[in-house]
Design an enzyme around this catalytic site. Structure first.
Site, PDB file in Angstrom:
ATOM      1  N   ASN B 379      43.235  36.373  44.944  1.00 17.42           N
ATOM      2  CA  ASN B 379      42.084  36.932  45.642  1.00 17.42           C
ATOM      3  C   ASN B 379      42.308  38.405  45.984  1.00 17.42           C
ATOM      4  O   ASN B 379      41.732  39.289  45.347  1.00 17.42           O
ATOM      5  CB  ASN B 379      41.813  36.100  46.901  1.00 17.42           C
ATOM      6  CG  ASN B 379      40.602  36.587  47.675  1.00 17.42           C
ATOM      7  OD1 ASN B 379      40.023  37.620  47.359  1.00 17.42           O
ATOM      8  ND2 ASN B 379      40.218  35.836  48.690  1.00 17.42           N
ATOM      9  N   ASP B 380      43.170  38.674  46.945  1.00 13.81           N
ATOM     10  CA  ASP B 380      43.374  40.053  47.402  1.00 13.81           C
ATOM     11  C   ASP B 380      43.699  41.027  46.273  1.00 13.81           C
ATOM     12  O   ASP B 380      43.283  42.177  46.309  1.00 13.81           O
ATOM     13  CB  ASP B 380      44.525  40.101  48.419  1.00 13.81           C
ATOM     14  CG  ASP B 380      44.101  39.547  49.777  1.00 13.81           C
ATOM     15  OD1 ASP B 380      42.892  39.584  50.067  1.00 13.81           O
ATOM     16  OD2 ASP B 380      44.969  39.082  50.521  1.00 13.81           O
ATOM     17  N   VAL B 381      44.458  40.560  45.277  1.00 11.79           N
ATOM     18  CA  VAL B 381      44.911  41.473  44.222  1.00 11.79           C
ATOM     19  C   VAL B 381      43.790  41.890  43.285  1.00 11.79           C
ATOM     20  O   VAL B 381      43.992  42.688  42.380  1.00 11.79           O
ATOM     21  CB  VAL B 381      46.076  40.871  43.391  1.00 11.79           C
ATOM     22  CG1 VAL B 381      47.281  40.645  44.266  1.00 11.79           C
ATOM     23  CG2 VAL B 381      45.649  39.586  42.705  1.00 11.79           C
ATOM     24  N   SER B 420      45.080  38.821  53.356  1.00  6.96           N
ATOM     25  CA  SER B 420      44.911  40.045  54.137  1.00  6.96           C
ATOM     26  C   SER B 420      43.813  39.901  55.176  1.00  6.96           C
ATOM     27  O   SER B 420      43.686  40.734  56.057  1.00  6.96           O
ATOM     28  CB  SER B 420      44.553  41.203  53.207  1.00  6.96           C
ATOM     29  OG  SER B 420      43.282  40.959  52.648  1.00  6.96           O
TER      30      SER B 420
END
Lengths: 94, 454
Positions: B379-381, B420
């Site tokens: 997700n965050d990446v 995050s």
């Protein structure tokens, strides 16, 4: 004098480490961790010296414990790295 | 034969350098590992039969015993438990340094400073690794554990540690050395507790470096050149890995070590999500779109590791390539997973050839020419806010440009924000289709549909 010689060796070894480690391909960063982990078990040779004294003492016992722990670290680290590296395969040729 | 030991140490040190050097490419890596073993055998044998050691039989037996324990656990462990295994071995190495330092001081060594360094760094490596192990193994919550005044407490303990260390070096009082060991072990625990799961790649790298620096400390105490050389190389390796990991998150080492990141999630119903809806699809549609694609890029994340989806993912890639002629590539973000290179190992386990696996910089441009980006458990990446929103905590982090592909699939359990705590606007983008569910189950259904459509 001795201390300066050892410090020089330390600094030079840091440079070698720096260049060699940057050369490692990112795909192999996990094996790098476990290989370097295994060789950090080199502390076993220090442990051997304390465990290798002739007469029984607390220090010898502590040394033996250190030898044991470092050996688990060394053998385990190399074995895990070997298992990991066996899996990295090239494409089969058609 | 006083030349035998130094000569063996020179050889052994060189073998270790070549062993790391071997990891430059997968072809030479196995050989490198063997050179490392050889170096270790040489160093141990030379020490054991040198005048430094008078009783070698008992230590030799202990080595065999430890070797059996280590080899057995290394061969038994599942590939998914690899990060915690590495952490555990690392901790034992650190503890070994602690015992050597203790033994040295007890037997009357005057190298107070050197042994203190070995003790302190070894103790932090030990207890920190044990906490990392417990987190990765799920024995304790992987979330960041924060409480009020934590950083202040750590600061006080750290100051106390340096104070004790200074007092010990001045007095040489053995009892103080014990207190120093206990305090440092406690500090190691407290330092790692507040660090959350997704920061583990950094933590493991740092702890790895510590076990190297601890060996350096012991090396100075024993005037042992090999310990210094090898410790420095291991220390450099850990330091460089942590640097790479921290860079890949655009954070500072300090911010990671202070911890607390991702401890409190921002409300997942932020303004972004309220007026937009994410489009969800089913695996059959996904299969249809992918079999008609020319190029599919798969982006695996920690969710894939948790679901054990790498094998079925490989099957999907094979089906797409062999039955439908689709070009399939894998894109890996440096911090995906729980240790550096984690995804590469899992894909290798599933027999994905390493030529098909690409690092972020190598593949990021290719998303523009890809028809499908299949993001599985990441997700965050992929969050484009890292590029556009300076106020976001992940701003500046290099991300995979999956949104440039014609269609983006996200295989996730829910729309929740990632580690995050930042919501991913891509979920609501027009070319995104969400595939809700377990990464393995969803991929299995896609593979079933692919087989049917053949």
């Amino acid at each position: 004098m001795e201390i300066w010689m050892l410090l020089s060796i330390l600094v030079l070894a840091c440079f070698i480490g720096y260049f060699v480690v940057w050369g490692v391909t990112p795909a192999l960063h996990s094996p790098l961790m476990s290989v370097s982990n295994a060789i950090s078990g080199i502390v076993v040779i220090g442990a051997l010296v304390t465990a290798g004294v002739a007469d029984a003492s607390i220090a010898k016992l502590l040394g033996l414990i250190a030898v044991f722990l470092a050996s688990v670290n060394i053998f385990g680290g190399f074995a895990v790295s070997h298992r990991m590296l066996l899996m990295f395969k090239k494409k089969e040729k058609k | 034969m006083s030349w035998l030991l130094p000569l063996s140490y020179i050889l052994s040190g060189s073998l270790f350098i070549f062993s790391i050097r071997g990891l430059a490419s997968p072809q030479t890596a196995r050989g490198g590992n063997l050179l490392g073993m050889l170096g270790m055998i040489l160093a141990i044998a030379a020490t054991m039969f040198s005048p430094l050691v008078s009783d070698w039989l008992l230590p030799f037996g202990v080595i065999l015993l430890g070797g059996m324990v280590g080899t057995y656990s290394a061969l038994k462990v599942k590939m998914t438990s690899l990060p915690q295994m590495v952490a555990a071995f690392n901790g034992l190495g650190g503890l070994s340094s602690v015992f050597v330092a203790l033994a040295e001081i007890i037997s009357g060594s005057r190298a107070y400073l050197d042994n203190s360094i070995g003790l302190i760094i070894g103790a932090v490596a030990f207890s920190g690794s044990m906490v990392a192990f417990a987190k990765l193994q799920g024995l304790i919550s992987a979330k960041a554990l924060v409480f009020k005044g934590q950083q202040f407490l750590n600061l006080v303990l750290a100051v106390a540690m340096f104070g004790l260390c200074g007092y010990f070096i001045w007095s040489g009082d053995l009892e103080i050395f014990y207190y120093l060991a206990a305090l440092t072990i406690l500090l190691g625990v407290l330092l790692i507790l507040p660090i959350g799961g997704a920061d583990m790649p950094v933590v493991i790298s740092i702890l790895n470096a510590y076990s190297g620096w601890a060996a350096v400390g012991i090396g100075f105490s024993l005037n042992n050149v090999l310990l210094i050389i090898v410790g420095a190389i291991v220390g450099a390796s850990g330091a460089i890995l942590s640097y790479i990991m921290v860079k890949a998150m655009n954070r500072s080492l300090l911010s990671v070590m202070l911890g607390g990141f991702g401890a409190e999630k921002q409300g997942s119903t932020s303004a972004l999500g309220q007026d937009k809806t994410a489009r969800s699809g089913n695996p059959q549609d996904a299969a249809f779109i992918m079999e008609n694609a020319n190029k599919v890029i798969i982006v695996p994340g920690y969710g894939m590791a948790v679901a054990q989806a790498q094998h079925i993912l490989k099957e999907m890639a094979d089906d797409l390539h062999k039955s439908y002629g689709v070009e399939v590539k894998f894109a890996i973000h440096p911090v995906a997973g729980r240790m550096p290179g984690h995804m590469n190992v899992l894909l290798a386990e599933a027999n994905v050839p390493y030529e098909d696996v690409f690092e972020l910089e190598e593949i990021n441009r290719e998303f523009a020419t890809a028809d499908v980006a299949y993001v599985i458990g990441a997700n965050d990446v992929t969050n484009p806010l890292a590029k556009t929103d300076p106020g976001s905590p992940i701003y500046g982090m290099p991300v995979l440009d999956v949104e440039k592909a014609k269609t983006v699939f996200f295989v996730l359990r829910s729309l929740n924000s990632g580690y995050s705590g930042v919501e991913n606007p891509l979920f609501f983008a027009e070319n995104t289709i969400m595939l809700y569910g377990d990464a393995k189950k969803v991929t299995e259904e896609i593979v079933a549909a692919l087989e049917q459509n053949k």
